[in-house]
Design an enzyme around this catalytic site. Structure first.
Site, short mmCIF file in Angstrom:
data_model
loop_
_atom_site.label_atom_id
_atom_site.label_comp_id
_atom_site.label_asym_id
_atom_site.label_seq_id
_atom_site.Cartn_x
_atom_site.Cartn_y
_atom_site.Cartn_z
NE ARG A 142 47.95 -41.54 -54.25
CZ ARG A 142 48.59 -42.69 -54.14
NH1 ARG A 142 49.84 -42.79 -54.57
NH2 ARG A 142 48.01 -43.73 -53.62
CD GLU B 256 39.29 -43.89 -53.76
OE1 GLU B 256 39.17 -45.13 -53.67
OE2 GLU B 256 40.33 -43.30 -53.47
CE1 TYR C 165 32.06 -57.83 -59.97
CE2 TYR C 165 33.51 -56.46 -58.67
CZ TYR C 165 32.95 -57.68 -58.94
OH TYR C 165 33.26 -58.77 -58.17
CE1 TYR D 166 39.03 -47.47 -49.64
CE2 TYR D 166 37.72 -47.20 -51.63
CZ TYR D 166 38.93 -47.11 -50.97
OH TYR D 166 40.02 -46.65 -51.62
CG ASP E 184 41.43 -50.90 -49.16
OD1 ASP E 184 42.08 -51.00 -48.08
OD2 ASP E 184 41.98 -50.62 -50.23
CB CYS F 113 57.69 -53.64 -44.70
SG CYS F 113 56.25 -52.99 -43.82
CB CYS G 93 55.07 -56.46 -38.93
SG CYS G 93 53.93 -57.64 -39.70
#
Length: 359
Positions: free
Chosen positions: A46, A58, A103, A141, A159, A222, A228
């Site tokens: 970050r 990523e 993966y 993405y 995503d 939130c 929302c």
DNA sequence: AACTCGGGGGG
DNA sequence: CCCCCAGAGTT
């Protein structure tokens, strides 16, 4: 208008068409940015806009939770601090740093992409979205994430978090398993997206993982719960809608842990099917060697689409000639417990090797 | 457009 | 037991 065209194409009455008076949701994105400034997770990637580090992070965190991949990311950056170092490394060492992460084509592609950058871009990370997209293992993405975070690109990094957050914000029942979900939610994202897209993309990730979680979301905390629709309808658990389910199939594997004087035999898998290019034990044993079998063990192992049942026979070879003939005829590699740390094994085999030391 | 690729964690 | 996760490549 592009948005209406998309909705018409999908033959679907969108939230926006039901609420034509509402023209902008930009305040939602701005509120997310404000929340992000005060609540961003403190993560090692970050504090940088180095495209190399953002790219690696990523890839590591594709389909992978932060806690699961954090050590792998740090070790990877420590060993391969830049594109040149990565490109000059052996593929097997890159795979070794991916050990246990899953993966494995990500590791193979990340290595190919590093060589792509050296050969096609003179070692300079490409700036344009369309060029970033050409790198092996980089899809829409990841290209959007790198472009927005490092180079100010104005593309939403859609995503799983975007699917969940946006479908809840707009109480939108668009099926996220539909092949057009990416295009649809990309369009929806642009309605919310402020000018600082890099921070917006990361804010959506943090909101999705910390607040707007798949189960038991913390709506009370939130920053956008007043906007929302799913929250106001008390239908949070109904979103996102996902119809397609994949069922796991059963698969049986047989391995022979062939060893003699502390050494055992391995070989490298192909780059197709599961566990691409990882190392494994022999899976065949000639009749003449079956007298060396001293026992076997069955391991259950779950993959996303497979329930594995792995039977591993313990084969202690007492004849040096048979041992040598078996190796040369099949071109197996010889390793021992210490040296096996330098190779990447599938998780269940890694565990088996670890346990074999205690016996 | 559908299928396939890991491993871990949560409910 | 089922679901999901900073998705992409292949067919």
């Amino acid at each position: 208008m592009k948005r209406n065209k998309l909705f018409n194409e999908l033959n679907r009455l969108s939230f926006l068409e039901k609420n034509k008076t509402v023209t902008s949701f930009l305040h939602i994105g701005n509120r997310l940015l404000e929340w992000y400034r005060n609540n961003a997770r403190d993560l090692p990637f970050r504090q940088t806009k180095d495209p190399y580090k953002i790219w690696i992070c990523e890839i590591v965190f594709q389909q992978t939770r932060i806690n699961q991949g954090l050590n792998h990311y740090n070790n990877f950056i420590k060993r391969f601090p830049d594109v040149k170092t990565l490109a000059e490394a052996e593929e097997n060492e890159v795979l070794l740093h991916w050990k246990g992460l899953g993966y494995y084509s990500r590791a193979i592609n990340i290595h190919k992409a590093a060589r792509q950058i050296m050969n096609d871009y003179q070692g300079i990370f490409p700036v344009e979205y369309e060029e970033i997209l050409k790198l092996k293992g980089v899809g829409k993405y990841t290209a959007a994430a790198i472009s927005s975070i490092c180079f100010g690109g104005k593309i939403p990094a859609v995503d799983g978090n975007f699917y969940r957050v946006l479908s809840r914000l707009f109480a939108d029942d668009f099926d996220i398993s539909n092949a057009k979900a990416f295009a649809y939610f990309s369009e929806l994202a642009t309605l919310v997206m402020p000018d600082n897209v890099g921070d917006f993309n990361q804010a959506m990730m943090d909101l999705g993982s910390e607040i707007c979680k798949p189960k038991n979301p913390l709506c009370g905390e939130c920053p956008v719960h007043e906007d929302c629709l799913a929250f106001s309808l008390q239908k949070i658990s109904a979103y996102p809608v996902k119809t397609k389910k994949v069922k796991a199939e059963d698969l049986s594997l047989t391995y022979y842990f062939v060893h003699r004087n502390g050494e055992f035999l391995i070989r490298q898998r192909k780059d197709d099917f599961i566990w691409k290019k990882l190392f494994e034990f022999p899976s065949f044993l000639p009749e003449t060697m079956k007298t060396f079998i001293t026992g076997s063990k069955i391991i259950s192992h779950k993959l996303t689409h497979k329930n594995l049942s792995i039977e591993i026979f313990n084969v202690e070879v007492t004849s040096e000639k048979i041992w040598n003939d078996f190796i040369t005829e099949n071109q197996y590699l010889i390793t021992n417990f210490e040296a096996s740390h330098e190779k990447s094994f599938p998780k269940p085999l890694e565990n088996y090797i670890q346990n074999s030391l205690k016996d």
